[in-house]
Enzyme design. Structure first.
Site, PDB file in Angstrom:
ATOM      1  N   SER A  48      -2.780  -7.359   1.788  1.00 26.26           N
ATOM      2  CA  SER A  48      -2.060  -6.951   0.577  1.00 26.26           C
ATOM      3  C   SER A  48      -0.561  -6.790   0.864  1.00 26.26           C
ATOM      4  O   SER A  48       0.290  -7.370   0.180  1.00 26.26           O
ATOM      5  CB  SER A  48      -2.672  -5.637   0.075  1.00 26.26           C
ATOM      6  OG  SER A  48      -1.828  -4.999  -0.838  1.00 26.26           O
ATOM      7  N   LYS A 103       2.702  -9.782  -0.022  1.00 27.65           N
ATOM      8  CA  LYS A 103       3.902  -9.489  -0.822  1.00 27.65           C
ATOM      9  C   LYS A 103       5.160  -9.730  -0.003  1.00 27.65           C
ATOM     10  O   LYS A 103       6.157 -10.243  -0.503  1.00 27.65           O
ATOM     11  CB  LYS A 103       3.856  -8.030  -1.303  1.00 27.65           C
ATOM     12  CG  LYS A 103       2.874  -7.847  -2.453  1.00 27.65           C
ATOM     13  CD  LYS A 103       2.760  -6.409  -2.882  1.00 27.65           C
ATOM     14  CE  LYS A 103       2.007  -5.595  -1.884  1.00 27.65           C
ATOM     15  NZ  LYS A 103       1.206  -4.508  -2.377  1.00 27.65           N
TER      16      LYS A 103
HETATM   17  N1  URA Z   1       0.168  -0.747   0.068  1.00 24.42           N
HETATM   18  C1  URA Z   1      -0.098  -1.986  -0.398  1.00 24.42           C
HETATM   19  O1  URA Z   1       0.795  -2.679  -0.880  1.00 24.42           O
HETATM   20  N2  URA Z   1      -1.352  -2.455  -0.327  1.00 24.42           N
HETATM   21  C2  URA Z   1      -2.354  -1.739   0.183  1.00 24.42           C
HETATM   22  O2  URA Z   1      -3.469  -2.219   0.230  1.00 24.42           O
HETATM   23  C3  URA Z   1      -2.078  -0.441   0.666  1.00 24.42           C
HETATM   24  C4  URA Z   1      -0.796   0.031   0.605  1.00 24.42           C
END
Ligand code: URA
Length: 424
Positions: free
Chosen positions: A183, A187
């Site tokens: 995750s 990003k």
């Molecule tokens: N922050 C995130 O962006 N994703 C997660 O899974 C946990 C914390």
């Protein structure tokens, strides 16, 4: 290929192929795979884990599920930072101007808070008129002009992560190392910076509760970085007690100003100096000691505070009008002794209920609500001393404060280390 076979495979602790992971991400995004099927798979992943190759594939397809920003026009000294989330974590507000004042470009897209942890965008939105919605061009131009911009993550970054994270949040599948790593890194890949400092929080107030898990998370994120040409440094930091004294949006902005303007000392300042020094070392390609010297100079000579003011002005904010709440309740102690422990998680939950955070995604925030700790670890308390002050616009008839938030004893406690480990 079908989702039921894939769920069964993971249930039986087998590894998924790159094609299977691609199939899952694409078909969940298009809603061919349903929420209940994805929830089942996420729980199987949480229970049975993923191999490194599965995590690399998951990250790759989540990153490419949305727009990928190209920050190359900004040159090669662009550095990003990210925290895995904590209580009272206002480090971005302090670190971004410090690092920018040292000549490094800080391209920061941040998020909002959910649950007991806060989000940088909510904190910045507590500053009247501050624009958190920069267009891509505005973002790039501002970084070119003043070295720093902080904006809300654009809607179309890592679309699969957005959908999966929302589902994880309501299905008890947040606390999984493969899912957290993919995750965060999906990003970061999409946001385009090639140098990244990750503040991996460990402890009661964090997602990751112990050092072994934090190490494992850090190592896999560094490996994902290597595969994607991103230089990553992970700083594992203590999140048993809140960061600093203030929790809640405008209260945290005020504390950030206090550090930048008045050089308030303490563990929050030390953490910001550490994070900034690593970012400056990466950005300017100098060694850590040289970077730290520059950071301390700029903090002390006012350049970092001036950079903060420049950032606020550029994004149209007005810090002379930070919101304040109508009610202020002083919480007094009926014990005597030294504070040995402060439960960051419980304070995060309390602050959320006062209005500073969202219980549900659509909740409106009370920007002025929150908590100020009047005393901190190893301070001595007499009966009747104010231990914390609560700020809210809610009229609270019966302030039922959990008396296990603070641990008080006749002895001072050994202060816990703030920086637990650094991994590269
Ligand atoms: N922050 C995130 O962006 N994703 C997660 O899974 C946990 C914390």
């Amino acid at each position: 290929m079908n989702i039921i076979d894939i769920i069964n495979k993971k249930r039986l602790k087998q590894s998924l192929t790159d094609e299977e992971i691609k199939y899952v991400i694409e078909n969940y995004l298009s809603s061919t795979i349903k929420d209940y099927q994805m929830s089942s798979l996420l729980m199987a992943i949480l229970l049975n884990g993923m191999t490194d190759n599965e995590i690399f594939s998951m990250t790759k397809y989540m990153a490419s599920s949305g727009e990928i920003l190209d920050l190359s026009p900004l040159g090669d000294n662009v550095v990003d930072k990210h925290s895995t989330g904590g209580v009272g974590d206002k480090t971005t507000l302090i670190v971004a101007p410090i690092v920018a004042s040292c000549g490094v470009k800080v391209a920061k897209m941040s998020g909002r808070g959910l649950g007991h942890t806060g989000g940088t965008i909510d904190k910045l939105e507590s500053i009247p008129s501050f624009n958190v919605n920069l267009t891509k061009d505005e973002f790039i131009n501002q970084i070119n002009d003043i070295n720093v911009a902080i904006t809300c993550q654009t809607e179309n970054i890592a679309l699969a992560d957005k959908k999966i994270y929302a589902l994880r949040d309501v299905t008890g599948t947040v606390e999984s190392i493969p899912l957290i790593a993919s995750s965060i890194m999906s990003k970061k890949i999409a946001l385009g910076a090639k140098k990244l400092v990750l503040d991996v929080k460990v402890g009661k107030g964090a997602l990751i509760k112990n050092l072994d898990d934090a190490r494992q998370l850090a190592k896999i994120m560094i490996e994902i970085g290597k595969k994607n040409d991103i230089e990553v440094i992970c700083i594992l930091t203590n999140m048993n007690v809140p960061l600093g004294n203030n929790i809640g949006n405008s209260l945290e902005v005020a504390e950030a100003i206090d550090i930048l303007k008045n050089h308030k000392k303490g563990h929050l300042t030390n953490l910001c100096i550490e994070l900034s020094s690593h970012m400056v070392a990466l950005g300017l390609k100098i060694d850590y000691d040289e970077a730290k010297k520059l950071v301390l100079e700029n903090l002390e000579n006012g350049s970092s505070y001036n950079k903060f003011l420049e950032l606020i002005k550029y994004q149209h904010g007005d810090i002379s009008k930070l919101p304040t709440s109508t009610h202020k309740y002083k919480i007094k102690t009926n014990s005597e002794g030294y504070i040995n422990d402060i439960d960051a998680y419980k304070l995060g939950i309390l602050s959320m209920h006062l209005g500073a955070g969202r219980v549900n995604k659509e909740d409106q925030i009370d920007y002025s609500a929150g908590i100020v700790l009047n005393k901190n670890i190893n301070d001595y308390l007499e009966v009747g001393d104010t231990i914390m002050t609560i700020y809210t616009n809610k009229k609270i008839e019966d302030l039922n404060i959990d008396n296990t938030i603070f641990k008080i004893s006749s002895q001072k406690t050994k202060k816990e280390k703030l920086i637990l480990e650094i991994l590269k």
